[in-house]
Design a protein around this motif. Structure first.
Motif, PDB file in Angstrom:
ATOM      1  N   GLY A   1       7.117  18.733 -22.012  1.00 24.61           N
ATOM      2  CA  GLY A   1       8.627  17.911 -22.387  1.00 24.61           C
ATOM      3  C   GLY A   1       8.473  16.402 -22.447  1.00 24.61           C
ATOM      4  O   GLY A   1       9.107  15.920 -23.384  1.00 24.61           O
TER       5      GLY A   1
ATOM      6  N   GLN B   1       6.958  14.975 -25.462  1.00 27.18           N
ATOM      7  CA  GLN B   1       7.906  15.208 -26.725  1.00 27.18           C
ATOM      8  C   GLN B   1       8.585  13.942 -26.915  1.00 27.18           C
ATOM      9  O   GLN B   1       9.182  13.300 -26.147  1.00 27.18           O
TER      10      GLN B   1
ATOM     11  N   GLY C   1      11.947  15.165 -31.217  1.00 30.70           N
ATOM     12  CA  GLY C   1      11.598  16.473 -30.966  1.00 30.70           C
ATOM     13  C   GLY C   1      10.080  16.659 -31.578  1.00 30.70           C
ATOM     14  O   GLY C   1       9.738  17.625 -31.186  1.00 30.70           O
TER      15      GLY C   1
ATOM     16  N   LEU D   1       6.383  16.625 -31.455  1.00 31.60           N
ATOM     17  CA  LEU D   1       5.308  17.131 -30.296  1.00 31.60           C
ATOM     18  C   LEU D   1       4.180  17.260 -30.909  1.00 31.60           C
ATOM     19  O   LEU D   1       3.838  18.237 -31.278  1.00 31.60           O
TER      20      LEU D   1
ATOM     21  N   LYS E   1      13.512  25.864 -20.787  1.00 33.26           N
ATOM     22  CA  LYS E   1      12.982  24.444 -20.874  1.00 33.26           C
ATOM     23  C   LYS E   1      12.174  24.539 -22.130  1.00 33.26           C
ATOM     24  O   LYS E   1      12.240  23.759 -23.018  1.00 33.26           O
TER      25      LYS E   1
ATOM     26  N   ILE F   1      12.463  22.886 -25.780  1.00 31.66           N
ATOM     27  CA  ILE F   1      11.864  22.048 -26.431  1.00 31.66           C
ATOM     28  C   ILE F   1      11.289  22.440 -27.837  1.00 31.66           C
ATOM     29  O   ILE F   1      11.218  21.668 -28.880  1.00 31.66           O
ATOM     30  N   SER F   2      10.955  23.747 -27.943  1.00 35.38           N
ATOM     31  CA  SER F   2      10.498  24.503 -29.122  1.00 35.38           C
ATOM     32  C   SER F   2      11.723  24.335 -30.192  1.00 35.38           C
ATOM     33  O   SER F   2      11.264  23.985 -31.331  1.00 35.38           O
TER      34      SER F   2
ATOM     35  N   ARG G   1      14.017  22.342 -30.424  1.00 34.04           N
ATOM     36  CA  ARG G   1      14.037  20.726 -31.062  1.00 34.04           C
ATOM     37  C   ARG G   1      12.928  20.835 -31.984  1.00 34.04           C
ATOM     38  O   ARG G   1      13.457  19.826 -32.995  1.00 34.04           O
TER      39      ARG G   1
END
Lengths: 645, 645
Positions: free
Chosen positions: A100, A103, A107, A109, A152, A156-157, A159
């Motif tokens: 996270g 990132q 978004g 990453l 969580k 993240i994914s 986004r």
């Protein structure tokens, strides 16, 4: 929670899932942190720490190094789901926190571009693996969410997936592009299932539809980059990346074999979810080609190390072979999707073949050494002295600079229960694809059914199922379909219900019983295992005049440790009188096969004489074969699957 | 003029020397001038014109391109010596003038450095081939001088050789170095013979002695160049260039196979001329290794295309093979030198094997197409679709960018008479190494002897010799030694003198007759040729369970044109009843061998079925084999030398 619950309780496989839990996962965590002595460093965690601003330094390892952490997290998720482990979960949570932190606000990453080439994001879809790494992130996130309920990594994914969806597509300003290494397509299907968001399904479909369209995005992008590449040389090779034709038009499996099967896996998912018949036909055509003409008897695919690729039909050399572990794992992913499209036993046959041979053989008994390449014939001296065979290792390695395979094995084995059964959504049909001791629970018409399987495969083919319907005294109606394995060669196997022989229909290679099941019904499914000699299609030149030994799902091989060398001097007797013997102290316990053969008598040959008039001097010997998946666990030596007859 | 005169008059070989004269030499002149349509340009003449200041432009082709013109001139010289051709001589003289114009004042001569990198001369001995090209210049010069008596090219050579001698050596300011590609060493020996100047012999010996010494010149030079290379990557690989150890200490043949045999050729020359026993032992040791453990049955050497190199003992794959034409030619050069060291039939056996199979097979019947790689097993689809076998061509090519092989074939065939006999300087011993119709004239004790050989090899093994001593009615005493070929398997061959069977001693594989010969003495040497099946040493894994067909010196092969495909489906019957048949209209006329065999019945196999239970369904067939040297002269198709039994 999932509607269908499965769990493995199996003498053979428990050992492997325990190995993955107790050894492979902890060992790989050490590897990701560069704490394995004398092994190639991973740099994976370090890259994330640098991208997160917690450390400084250069990016390390391959451009797709992030995926190793994601695949490890996915394996951890499967393991936690089946075997809760708060300590491991804490480690995983911390890794997720780190992800996270790496990132970006928008978004994005990817540690490579964040550390090494900020500003160059999305300029090399052909080689840079950004979407590939995203795919592995999504798979890990879905698995972790399903295992722990923690959102969580899923957030993240999402986004990142939303950023990708905004960047790629046919709208003005969007890139009409797709990834050089398929993976995100199958992962987006999983993300769709986990979140219910159709935009992820549509994005997956978009990538599949766009692939191979003309003009080629990869060529245009290469021109824009001033014809530079990262490692490929010259003009992008569209065949190698399966982008030479729209996927629905691709006639045969070509190119990098892992890319191929990851792509076909997503295609099969989408064919099922969209009902697209052209896509389904492409899947079936590519399946027939891959498994009918380009697959080793061990379930390995990819005949050449140059490009880690398929070559062409029936070209399956045993010594210069590639047969990458990841490719067979991808073949298993694909087989599972094909079974979801249509339960045909041939899909499960291939799944079982790849699992028990190529994949299982890739990992040492200690869980800490792995093969990347899985040869069918090994001459250790050639592996060290002939550049054509440098890639064929006679000994499993601790870790690899490009370490895609070990975490792939971990995530497959730790989620293996998902491959055993196919239960329809309404619980009215249950297919048993693999014979692995396990339980599956599902509901049919409001009744909770639990089916327990007892199996002693791969050693013994007597399989028993027990139906539990504790809450439903009236029973429950569902079809039970038991796969008739292609290694069973004695006509119709015997099926007994509660001790009585039962007739059955055969549908697509499955024995089908439609019945109202009662609590405690017992099904016996008898598949006595015989050792057989297998021939390859005569068009497979490399295996001409040779036979392989197979016993149930296990392919066997001869090793120098048991038979001396050169193994090529050994041939099968006309009637080899094969016998089987359980040897508890050999390689952790296995059934060995022994048989009559001959070896060429070397005695008459002077040391430096290369050729002389043929004189068939043969000595009778009794050879010993061991399961292929256990090869290379003793002294390094020659190994061969195919034997002259 | 030479003391020993030979000339070929032979049904089989006349055709080849005529082909070289009428077609190969003119065709290669066109190639050197870039006038062959659709063929890769040579740039060779153009480079010399640019270096001579007659044209402007960039250097074209490989860094060693000059050697193609030199090798062509050498072939021309041999041809002119045997068949005067004023028109061809004029062309050659003009080429020599051009070479002279490209030479610098100080003697330096190399078009690459003159055009492309002036000032960088001698900075990359490892890769830049300057001494290699010089060697081919010297060889051409000696041949042209001996053929025509013209000294121009010899003078050019001596000037260059003198420059080299001033630059290399152990004196202060000299380079303690040698060439990455051996060739100049053997050429300097020829220059010594032609000029009588011992400094050329000493320079050759210096290069041989210096090679492999520590610290490695190649490594030092690489550091000095800032670790840059032309095409090799990374640190120089000393094994590939046979500079890992002093030559006298090298235990086995390693590295680039052409480099190896050119080096060993010079070593054998020097061992003979200096009487250096360590050098001779090294030659014998390397010979035993090369021909006993690293040679194909066709006389091909070099098992891998990666580095065009030897791999290791008994590693002789038939399909990924290299077996470069030049390497077999170099093996013939070396064999000739070994025979000069000591007349042992095994050297001549290898010479004959390489000549009649690998070398002869490299050229198409039309003299305009050539193989660089000479495989023993071909699957045309693999040559086009498997990167591991891209280098194996199923069809001879017109020319190559790196076209070392075609002019090498031309210079060997046009000087082949030099390989037939070994006559001692005093004319007291005459060895016949090859059975090729020819005449050899020499003097013994002041008497002129002419020995005429009539031979119908390779088809028929009845050989006749006639002694002419027209000026010496009392006769002349000399030993005549006739090689007993290793393909003759029926004990002692019959030898008749003037119709009567003659006893003889066998020395080193030669039948030796010591006698006072009279004019018109007739020797009949009877080597009836039988077709035999040959096995490979069991340590050669690639040939296990297989046999090759050989008839006299000719290795046979099966082609798809005669036997269908896949050839791998074909196996020999236990008693194959081999028959021979002269087919005048096949491939220019040849003896074919037919035999009983089986083919796997493909009928029972469904198209997409890769594996099934072994069921030895065989169909009897009669197969047809053709001489290997004629393969690939019909429709492209599969070919195989080794047959399963």
């Amino acid at each position: 929670m999932k509607q269908i619950q499965t769990s493995i309780q199996d003498h053979f496989w428990n050992e492997y899932s325990k190995l993955v839990r107790d050894t492979v996962i902890p060992y790989q965590w050490e590897a990701l942190n560069d704490r394995i002595q004398d092994a190639e460093p991973s740099y994976s965690i370090r890259n994330f720490r640098i991208a997160a601003g917690l450390e400084t330094g250069e990016f390390g390892g391959w451009i797709f190094q992030d995926s190793d952490l994601y695949k490890w997290l996915e394996a951890v998720a499967y393991s936690l789901e089946r075997h809760p482990d708060p300590e491991l979960e804490t480690i995983a949570d911390e890794a997720i926190d780190l992800i996270g932190q790496a990132q970006r606000e928008n978004g994005y990453l990817n540690t490579y571009f964040t550390i090494q080439e900020p500003g160059k994001e999305w300029t090399n879809l052909y080689e840079a693996h950004e979407l590939y790494c995203a795919g592995h992130l999504f798979e890990a996130a879905v698995a972790y969410y399903e295992a722990t309920g923690k959102r969580k990594l899923l957030d993240i994914s999402c986004r990142f997936a939303d950023l990708i969806a905004s960047l790629f597509g046919t709208n003005p300003g969007q890139m009409k592009a797709y990834c050089g290494h398929p993976e995100v397509e199958l992962a987006l299907v999983k993300l769709y299932h986990a979140t219910g968001e159709e935009r992820y399904l549509n994005l997956s479909l978009y990538f599949i539809d766009e692939r191979g369209s003309k003009p080629s995005y990869f060529l245009e992008e290469w021109e824009r980059r001033g014809r530079t590449t990262i490692w490929a040389q010259g003009e992008p090779n569209l065949e190698v990346y399966q982008s030479h034709l729209p996927v629905r038009e691709q006639p045969v499996a070509v190119g990098h074999s892992v890319r191929a099967v990851y792509l076909y896996t997503a295609m099969a998912d989408l064919a099922r979810l969209t009902g697209d018949s052209k896509l389904r036909e492409a899947c079936e055509r590519l399946w027939a080609n891959t498994t009918g003409k380009q697959m080793y008897i061990t379930g390995g695919i990819g005949a050449t190390h140059l490009g880690e690729a398929f070559t062409f039909d029936h070209d399956l050399p045993n010594d210069t072979v590639y047969a990458e572990t990841c490719a067979s794992i991808g073949l298993i992913f694909w087989a599972r999707r094909m079974l979801q499209l249509e339960a045909k036993s041939e899909y499960a046959d291939v799944m079982e073949r790849a699992l028990y041979n190529n994949v299982l053989g890739s990992m040492a008994k200690d869980g800490k050494h792995f093969f990347y390449v899985n040869p069918l014939e090994v001459w250790p001296e050639a592996s060290s002295k002939s550049p054509d065979r440098f890639h064929v290792k006679p000994v499993r390695q601790k870790w690899f600079g490009c370490s895609c395979c070990p975490p792939n094995v971990a995530r497959l084995i730790s989620s293996l229960d998902e491959y055993i059964y196919g239960v329809s959504e309404d619980g009215r049909t249950v297919h048993v694809h693999l014979y692995i001791g396990s339980e599956v629970s599902f509901e049919t018409e409001g009744r909770k059914v639990t089916l327990s399987q007892q199996s002693e495969l791969p050693w013994n083919g007597q399989i028993t199922f027990t139906v539990s319907l504790t809450d439903s005294p009236d029973g429950a109606e569902f079809d039970l379909s038991l796969r008739i394995p292609n290694w069973y060669n004695n006509g119709r196997p015997t099926l007994k219900i509660n001790g009585e022989i039962q007739q059955y229909r055969i549908e697509q290679g499955y024995a089908k019983i439609d019945r109202t099941w009662k609590d405690n019904d017992q099904v016996e499914w008898l598949l006595p295992i015989e050792t057989t000699l297998i021939a390859a299609n005569p068009l497979i030149r490399a295996d001409a005049g040779k036979a392989a030994i197979q016993r149930g799902p296990l392919v066997y091989c001869l090793e120098e440790a048991d038979n001396g060398k050169p193994l090529a001097s050994l041939s099968l007797a006309d009637q080899p009188s094969l016998t089987e013997r359980l040897v508890p102290d050999l390689l952790g316990g296995c059934v060995v096969v022994e048989g009559d053969g001959y070896v060429t008598d070397n005695a008459g040959w002077e040391a430096g004489m290369p050729y002389r008039v043929l004189n068939k001097q043969l000595k009778s010997i009794r050879f010993k074969a061991v399961p292929y998946y256990l090869w290379g666990n003793r002294e390094p030596g020659e190994m061969s699957v195919w034997l002259r007859y």
